[in-house]
Design a protein around this motif. Structure first.
Motif, mmCIF file in Angstrom:
data_model
loop_
_atom_site.group_PDB
_atom_site.id
_atom_site.type_symbol
_atom_site.label_atom_id
_atom_site.label_comp_id
_atom_site.label_asym_id
_atom_site.label_seq_id
_atom_site.Cartn_x
_atom_site.Cartn_y
_atom_site.Cartn_z
ATOM 1 N N ALA A 150 -9.677 8.247 14.819
ATOM 2 C CA ALA A 150 -10.655 8.522 13.766
ATOM 3 C C ALA A 150 -10.995 7.214 13.072
ATOM 4 O O ALA A 150 -10.213 6.253 13.094
ATOM 5 N N SER A 151 -12.152 7.174 12.439
ATOM 6 C CA SER A 151 -12.664 5.927 11.869
ATOM 7 C C SER A 151 -13.248 6.175 10.487
ATOM 8 O O SER A 151 -13.960 7.162 10.279
ATOM 9 N N ALA A 152 -12.962 5.247 9.549
ATOM 10 C CA ALA A 152 -13.626 5.311 8.251
ATOM 11 C C ALA A 152 -15.120 5.072 8.418
ATOM 12 O O ALA A 152 -15.953 5.817 7.893
ATOM 13 N N MET A 184 -15.783 9.006 8.227
ATOM 14 C CA MET A 184 -15.646 9.278 6.788
ATOM 15 C C MET A 184 -16.196 8.085 6.014
ATOM 16 O O MET A 184 -15.454 7.344 5.364
ATOM 17 N N PRO A 185 -17.508 7.863 6.078
ATOM 18 C CA PRO A 185 -18.116 6.653 5.515
ATOM 19 C C PRO A 185 -17.878 6.433 4.028
ATOM 20 O O PRO A 185 -17.916 5.298 3.562
ATOM 21 N N LEU A 232 -15.453 3.692 2.803
ATOM 22 C CA LEU A 232 -15.910 2.313 2.633
ATOM 23 C C LEU A 232 -17.000 2.202 1.569
ATOM 24 O O LEU A 232 -17.090 1.202 0.878
ATOM 25 N N GLU A 233 -17.817 3.234 1.427
ATOM 26 C CA GLU A 233 -18.972 3.162 0.541
ATOM 27 C C GLU A 233 -18.611 3.385 -0.917
ATOM 28 O O GLU A 233 -19.172 2.746 -1.804
ATOM 29 N N MET A 234 -17.677 4.298 -1.189
ATOM 30 C CA MET A 234 -17.455 4.721 -2.577
ATOM 31 C C MET A 234 -16.728 3.686 -3.446
ATOM 32 O O MET A 234 -17.247 3.415 -4.540
ATOM 33 N N PRO A 235 -15.564 3.141 -3.092
ATOM 34 C CA PRO A 235 -14.650 3.513 -2.002
ATOM 35 C C PRO A 235 -13.832 4.752 -2.374
ATOM 36 O O PRO A 235 -13.764 5.142 -3.544
ATOM 37 N N TYR A 236 -13.201 5.333 -1.367
ATOM 38 C CA TYR A 236 -12.524 6.615 -1.521
ATOM 39 C C TYR A 236 -11.268 6.615 -0.663
ATOM 40 O O TYR A 236 -11.295 6.153 0.477
ATOM 41 N N ARG A 237 -10.170 7.113 -1.198
ATOM 42 C CA ARG A 237 -8.917 7.232 -0.446
ATOM 43 C C ARG A 237 -8.671 8.698 -0.140
ATOM 44 O O ARG A 237 -8.259 9.466 -1.008
ATOM 45 N N ASN A 240 -21.641 11.116 9.398
ATOM 46 C CA ASN A 240 -20.962 10.428 10.498
ATOM 47 C C ASN A 240 -21.960 9.799 11.466
ATOM 48 O O ASN A 240 -23.161 10.058 11.428
ATOM 49 N N ASN A 241 -21.457 8.942 12.329
ATOM 50 C CA ASN A 241 -22.317 8.169 13.226
ATOM 51 C C ASN A 241 -21.529 7.783 14.476
ATOM 52 O O ASN A 241 -20.314 8.021 14.556
ATOM 53 N N THR A 242 -22.212 7.160 15.427
ATOM 54 C CA THR A 242 -21.582 6.803 16.705
ATOM 55 C C THR A 242 -21.494 5.288 16.886
ATOM 56 O O THR A 242 -21.580 4.790 18.011
ATOM 57 N N PHE A 243 -21.305 4.544 15.810
ATOM 58 C CA PHE A 243 -21.098 3.097 15.894
ATOM 59 C C PHE A 243 -20.024 2.782 16.941
ATOM 60 O O PHE A 243 -18.994 3.445 17.019
#
Length: 373
Positions: free
Chosen positions: A265-267, A271-272, A275-280, A337-340
């Protein structure tokens, strides 16, 4: 299947918790006479719309696709707000939506005559900041969201049925009460001309410490003082703590005293907001760094060096092949979510109250390829 036997990575929607949240919101509606809508920007897993539609009054959208989804899959009231509408999409939006809210007087005047019999609203900006997350503060200086009082005239108000304000983000009712004071002080002179007032979203109504009596007093104040219909548009409150992201440990890496678990799984991808908020995000059976005997840094198998979910501690060593369960993953995860890196999208499962899980949708290579050309 249960949480620890499904393929990874996968989102799991907890239908029991989702319904519990909806019942809390329905209780607010029953006691106050307000209407509560699902903000699809936070949660648009339409497989759950039949359940949500048993309790809520409809959906709110940020544009054409969400409006179509809400109308087709839930089918009750459909509202839309956008900072600006595209000319080519507007007539279809007007066909789909019951309420159309404009962000500026210029947009209101441009499209008002094309709204036909739809209820028309205008977003207002009370310039009352009650939060610390600048990226999510519509009342920050210079904000593009909403009309400030000095730019609004009686002639403009004559064109609308209601006002909409949205200033909160994951907040309690005290922030709403403060904001409502500012709204009433600045814009209250126009309320007798209106039919409705929309309090927007960001209300954490289903959080255990949320002050529901204060929320209800705010709603009653507007309904009783001005006779206005009151709307709320929570997204998070509908699906708060009602979802999980299940992942598997692929490898461990040691460097400079830090042990990193490489997950599937990936931030960045899954679960963007981390990184964006940031959020734990909460992680089941874990603690803060150093709280338990074994501390690890959780990361992903993307190439992004900063794709770090966070540091967590555990009572026992974590092994390659172990499954980990992130909680509160229903909101702003599946929709963002995305497919980076070509990382596959997680599957989507739903879980009943007895803990059994069943597949709702699986994704594959075509979902990555067909969004590109």
């Amino acid at each position: 299947m249960d949480l620890y036997s499904i393929p990874t990575p996968s989102y799991v929607i907890d239908r029991g918790r989702l319904e519990d949240n909806c019942r809390i919101l329905a209780g607010v509606m029953e006691r106050t006479g307000c209407k509560i809508l699902l903000a699809q920007k936070a949660f648009s897993a339409f497989s759950q719309y039949p359940l949500i539609g048993k309790y809520l009054s409809g959906t709110t959208a940020s544009g054409l696709y969400e409006a179509r989804l809400g109308r087709e899959e839930l089918g009750k009231e459909t509202h839309v707000f956008s900072p600006a509408y595209r000319e080519a999409e507007f007539d279809e939006l007007a066909d789909l939506c019951d309420h159309i809210v404009f962000n500026s007087v210029a947009q209101l005047r441009k499209y008002r005559d094309r709204c036909r019999d739809r209820s028309v609203g205008l977003r207002i900006n009370p310039r009352c900041s009650t939060q610390e997350h600048g990226i999510y503060d519509p009342c920050a200086p210079g904000s593009r969201l909403g009309v400030i009082r000095e730019n609004l005239t009686a002639e403009d108000v004559a064109l609308v049925d209601g006002f909409h304000f949205h200033t909160l983000c994951e907040q309690n009712a005290d922030a709403l009460a403060t904001t409502l004071d500012a709204v009433e002080r600045q814009f209250g002179e126009f309320f007798p001309q209106l039919k409705w007032l929309n309090f927007g979203g960001g209300h954490h109504i289903t959080r255990p410490d949320y002050d529901i009596p204060l929320l209800e007093s705010c709603i009653r104040r507007i309904r009783e003082r001005y006779g206005l219909e009151v709307y709320l548009e929570p997204g998070e409150a509908v699906a708060l703590n009602a979802g999980y992201l299940v992942t598997e440990v692929l490898d461990t890496v040691e460097n400079g005293g830090v042990t990193t678990l490489i997950l599937d799984a990936s931030a960045a991808c899954h679960m963007p907001d981390v990184l964006e908020m940031p959020y734990r995000p909460p992680l089941r059976n874990s603690g803060q760094p150093g709280e338990k005997a074994y501390t690890y840094r959780l990361s992903s198998y993307t190439c992004l060096a900063g794709d770090i979910i966070g540091d967590y501690s555990f009572d026992e060593p974590v092994q390659i092949g172990d499954k980990l369960v992130f909680e509160d993953m229903a909101i702003y995860s599946m929709v963002k979510n995305n497919t980076f890196n070509g990382i596959p999208l997680p599957g989507i499962y739903e879980m009943d109250r007895d803990g059994s899980c069943r597949l709702v949708k699986a994704f594959g290579y075509s979902d990555f390829k067909e969004r590109l050309s």
